[in-house]
Motif scaffolding. Structure first.
Motif, mmCIF file in Angstrom:
data_model
loop_
_atom_site.group_PDB
_atom_site.id
_atom_site.type_symbol
_atom_site.label_atom_id
_atom_site.label_comp_id
_atom_site.label_asym_id
_atom_site.label_seq_id
_atom_site.Cartn_x
_atom_site.Cartn_y
_atom_site.Cartn_z
ATOM 1 N N SER A 9 0.810 -1.213 0.000
ATOM 2 C CA SER A 9 0.000 0.000 0.000
ATOM 3 C C SER A 9 0.844 1.263 0.000
ATOM 4 N N ASN A 11 -0.207 5.112 1.141
ATOM 5 C CA ASN A 11 -1.269 5.931 1.731
ATOM 6 C C ASN A 11 -0.723 7.297 2.117
ATOM 7 N N LYS A 40 1.885 0.843 4.582
ATOM 8 C CA LYS A 40 2.863 -0.148 5.030
ATOM 9 C C LYS A 40 3.821 -0.566 3.915
ATOM 10 N N ALA A 94 -4.557 7.038 5.505
ATOM 11 C CA ALA A 94 -4.558 6.457 6.851
ATOM 12 C C ALA A 94 -4.773 7.584 7.844
ATOM 13 N N VAL A 108 -7.453 2.864 8.177
ATOM 14 C CA VAL A 108 -6.948 2.907 6.803
ATOM 15 C C VAL A 108 -8.118 2.853 5.821
ATOM 16 N N PRO A 110 -8.498 2.199 1.876
ATOM 17 C CA PRO A 110 -7.605 1.681 0.835
ATOM 18 C C PRO A 110 -7.476 2.549 -0.414
ATOM 19 N N GLU A 138 -2.284 -4.679 3.604
ATOM 20 C CA GLU A 138 -3.130 -3.513 3.319
ATOM 21 C C GLU A 138 -3.566 -3.486 1.859
#
Length: 305
Positions: A9, A11, A40, A94, A108, A110, A138
């Protein structure tokens, strides 16, 4: 130099800093707000690149301003973003609350990350060229499993961070070489809260496990080499948001360089210790020269004590 592929992911972290995190139905006044590139997958990519790895990121960002900033942040840390797609719609976000003791709570959303369900031929080529593949949860599980299968076919070592914790398919576990949960994730996966016992249970599914234990350090267990406990350096935490990802990124670089596990864990612990003393996730991650310096100081301290 260690070649690392990361599927995961990206974010934008929307971080509120408060004296005490609010309880359910409670409103509190914070003292700072920041937008910080994270996710992450992206965090582990940045951590590995700053630690000295050659890193490629596989994932997706949206067409919004966050997407452009997320891509730029990865590139500024030396991560290759050739396999990072741009798709219609918003980037992932996030929403993080950090209290004055360095603890955090995270929600979170997505966004673009939810589209990474299959791999392209270019994605597969990136994984096939790597020494290690870093995975987290994630991103959609279908994409994670596909990436692990590609890595297994090409003899690439798979390092999986099972976060957020969820039931894992047998096929994903079979393709995982090293599982790196924190103590809460290990308990969620096994139903066992005692880390040594949880590690034993996890070894029935994967050949090697590292359970991170926060300020207590990390526990390594393998089917062949028993267990090793590596204590964490004693530091005052400011923000622990990206500590686990910093640890995994640095650990992967060290393992790719062929370091013995005890040395690799100690070096990764130094990286995490540096990160928790700074605010933010990716912005707090240390560079190799800093990790080397702290690791050497810790080695000398232990020698003298």
């Amino acid at each position: 130099m260690t070649r690392i592929a990361v599927l995961g992911s990206t974010n934008m972290d929307l971080v509120a800093y408060v004296s005490k995190a609010p309880g359910r139905g409670e409103t509190v006044t914070g003292h700072e707000f920041r937008t910080i590139p994270g996710g992450k997958g992206a965090n582990q990519a940045v951590a590995a690149a700053r630690a000295g790895g050659t890193v490629s990121m596989i994932g997706a960002v949206g067409v919004d301003a966050f997407g452009s900033r997320l891509r730029a942040a990865l590139e500024q840390s030396g991560v290759d973003t050739g396999a990072l797609r741009t798709i219609e719609g918003p980037s992932g976000t996030a929403h993080i609350v950090v209290d004055d003791e360095g603890g955090n709570a995270i929600v979170v959303i997505p966004g673009a990350n939810g589209t990474v369900t299959t791999l392209t031929d270019d994605d597969e080529a990136v994984i096939a060229r790597a020494d290690l593949l870093l995975l987290q949860l994630e991103s959609p599980l279908e994409g994670v499993v596909s990436a692990a299968d590609v890595a297994r076919r090409h003899g690439v070592r798979v390092v999986l961070t099972p976060s957020p914790a969820q039931a894992l398919p047998a096929g994903l576990l079979a393709a995982t070489d090293l599982l790196v949960p924190n103590e809460h994730e290990a308990a969620a996966l096994t139903g066992i809260t005692e880390p040594y016992e949880a590690a034993e249970a996890l070894l029935e599914q994967v050949p090697e496990v590292v359970i991170t234990l926060g300020s207590a350090g990390s526990l390594y267990a393998s089917r062949d080499a028993g267990k090793i406990m590596v204590p964490a350096q004693r530091v005052t935490a400011v923000d622990s948001t990206g500590a686990g990802d910093t640890f995994v990124g640095a650990l992967s670089v060290a393992l790719g360089e062929g370091r013995p596990m005890p040395e690799a864990l100690a070096w990764a612990s130094s990286a995490a210790a540096l990160s928790v003393q700074r605010s933010g996730a990716s912005t707090a991650m240390p560079y190799r020269i800093e990790i080397d310096e702290l690791a050497e100081q810790e080695k000398q301290r232990k020698h003298l004590s």
